[in-house]
Motif scaffolding. Structure first.
Motif, short mmCIF file in Angstrom:
data_model
loop_
_atom_site.label_atom_id
_atom_site.label_comp_id
_atom_site.label_asym_id
_atom_site.label_seq_id
_atom_site.Cartn_x
_atom_site.Cartn_y
_atom_site.Cartn_z
N ASP A 164 6.21 -81.83 -9.69
CA ASP A 164 7.62 -82.21 -9.56
C ASP A 164 8.01 -82.41 -8.10
OD1 ASP A 164 7.52 -79.60 -8.76
OD2 ASP A 164 9.18 -78.90 -10.03
N SER A 165 7.01 -82.48 -7.21
CA SER A 165 7.28 -82.74 -5.79
C SER A 165 7.91 -84.12 -5.63
CB SER A 165 5.99 -82.66 -4.97
OG SER A 165 5.41 -81.39 -5.07
N GLU A 166 8.73 -84.25 -4.62
CA GLU A 166 9.45 -85.50 -4.40
C GLU A 166 8.51 -86.69 -4.23
OE1 GLU A 166 13.01 -87.22 -1.48
OE2 GLU A 166 12.21 -85.19 -1.22
N GLU A 167 7.33 -86.44 -3.72
CA GLU A 167 6.38 -87.52 -3.48
C GLU A 167 5.93 -88.22 -4.76
OE1 GLU A 167 6.10 -84.80 0.05
OE2 GLU A 167 6.29 -84.57 -2.12
N PHE A 168 6.10 -87.59 -5.92
CA PHE A 168 5.70 -88.18 -7.19
C PHE A 168 6.77 -89.11 -7.78
CE2 PHE A 168 2.76 -84.67 -6.93
CZ PHE A 168 1.62 -85.11 -7.58
N LEU A 169 7.99 -89.05 -7.24
CA LEU A 169 9.12 -89.72 -7.89
C LEU A 169 8.98 -91.23 -7.93
CD1 LEU A 169 12.16 -87.68 -6.50
CD2 LEU A 169 11.04 -87.47 -8.72
N ASN A 170 8.43 -91.83 -6.88
CA ASN A 170 8.38 -93.29 -6.81
C ASN A 170 7.14 -93.90 -7.46
OD1 ASN A 170 10.82 -93.89 -5.62
ND2 ASN A 170 10.05 -93.66 -3.54
N LEU A 171 6.29 -93.08 -8.07
CA LEU A 171 5.16 -93.65 -8.79
C LEU A 171 5.67 -94.50 -9.95
CD1 LEU A 171 2.64 -90.66 -8.93
CD2 LEU A 171 2.72 -92.54 -7.29
N VAL A 172 4.97 -95.58 -10.21
CA VAL A 172 5.42 -96.53 -11.24
C VAL A 172 5.20 -95.94 -12.63
CG1 VAL A 172 5.11 -98.85 -12.16
CG2 VAL A 172 4.84 -98.44 -9.71
N PRO A 173 6.23 -95.91 -13.47
CA PRO A 173 6.03 -95.46 -14.85
C PRO A 173 4.92 -96.25 -15.54
CG PRO A 173 8.36 -95.65 -14.36
CD PRO A 173 7.65 -96.23 -13.19
N GLY A 174 4.04 -95.54 -16.23
CA GLY A 174 2.89 -96.17 -16.87
C GLY A 174 1.61 -96.06 -16.05
N THR A 175 1.71 -95.58 -14.80
CA THR A 175 0.53 -95.45 -13.96
C THR A 175 -0.38 -94.33 -14.48
OG1 THR A 175 1.75 -96.18 -12.02
CG2 THR A 175 -0.29 -95.01 -11.62
N GLN A 176 -1.70 -94.60 -14.50
CA GLN A 176 -2.68 -93.60 -14.91
C GLN A 176 -2.97 -92.64 -13.77
OE1 GLN A 176 -6.20 -95.39 -16.79
NE2 GLN A 176 -5.04 -97.30 -16.95
N LEU A 177 -2.99 -91.35 -14.09
CA LEU A 177 -3.23 -90.30 -13.10
C LEU A 177 -4.39 -89.43 -13.57
CD1 LEU A 177 0.51 -89.21 -12.74
CD2 LEU A 177 -0.66 -90.94 -11.38
N ILE A 178 -5.21 -88.99 -12.63
CA ILE A 178 -6.33 -88.09 -12.93
C ILE A 178 -6.33 -86.97 -11.90
CG2 ILE A 178 -8.84 -87.89 -13.20
CD1 ILE A 178 -8.92 -90.87 -13.82
#
Length: 249
Positions: free
Chosen positions: A217-231
């Motif tokens: 929930d860090s602020e740095e995650f906020l602007n990631l594009v919805p639908g982006t795959q994360l590992i």
């Protein structure tokens, strides 16, 4: 007879004066529209500059290259236009704005002309607020770079810069929780790394993220594009949604 001639003379002069007024008015309106088009071009170039250079342009001259605005870009059109329009002055602190262009001292620029300039009718990448022209970033990657640069008050430099949290290495953006980035042997500290990604993969992924879910929930995650795959570092898979980072089963 003379009375009718005088009346006709005044009517003709009145019509001619009005015709000249409306012609000059049309010329001024066209100039304002072209000024807005220039401002839109500057905003698009500004966004491309952020993406390519990972820093802010600090003057309009930095955008007057073939890659951005072109070296022939001009801020006025004809002799005398400098009486109507101010030259461009970019904010050099990354606040995404430049100066209001209409001169306040010119009596030819009335309320309706100012309303035209300030309106959204011809603007997609800019808007006027508080007597400034604000640049609207549309690209999600540009928005993320802007957010990171604002948060650390510095451009995205090489990771060898020990004063920054967000940095560039081997065409990857590394996003740390603090400026403490390296072990004594020079390897990256995974326990302080929030995420990293190859530049070309930003909008689709995969983006490698920390396995510490309390940091998602860090602020740095906020602007990631919805639908982006994360590992994460343990090979667990996630998906960026509009609201959070969702772990996939």
């Amino acid at each position: 007879m003379m009375k009718y001639i005088l009346v006709l003379f005044f009517i003709i002069n009145f019509l001619q004066a009005n015709s000249d007024f409306f012609e000059q008015r049309k010329i001024l309106v066209d100039k304002v529209k072209r000024i807005i088009q220039q401002e839109e071009a500057i905003a698009r170039a500004y966004e491309r500059y952020i993406i390519n250079e990972m820093k802010y342009p600090t003057s309009i001259s930095q955008l007057k290259t073939d890659e951005y605005l072109g070296s022939s870009f001009k801020s006025s059109f004809d002799s005398g236009d400098e009486l109507l329009f101010e030259d461009y002055v970019l904010d050099n602190t990354g606040k995404l704005n430049f100066n209001y262009r209409l001169r306040t001292s010119n009596s030819n620029i009335d309320t309706s002309i100012r309303a035209l300039y300030r309106s959204a009718n011809y603007r997609e990448n800019t808007f006027v607020y508080d007597n400034k022209v604000i640049i609207r970033l549309n690209d999600s990657y540009a928005k993320t770079l802007h957010t990171l640069m604002q948060m650390q008050s510095k451009a995205i430099n090489a990771c060898s810069d020990t004063t920054i949290k967000y940095c560039l290495k081997d065409n990857h953006i590394y996003i740390f929780n603090s400026t403490d980035k390296f072990e004594n042997n020079g390897n990256i500290k995974l326990d302080n790394l929030l995420m990293f990604f190859y530049i070309e993969n930003f909008k689709t992924g995969p983006i490698i993220i920390t396995d510490d879910r309390t940091l998602h929930d860090s602020e740095e995650f906020l602007n990631l594009v919805p639908g982006t795959q994360l590992i994460d570092f343990k090979n667990e898979k996630y998906l960026k949604t509009y609201d959070d980072i969702r772990r996939l089963q």
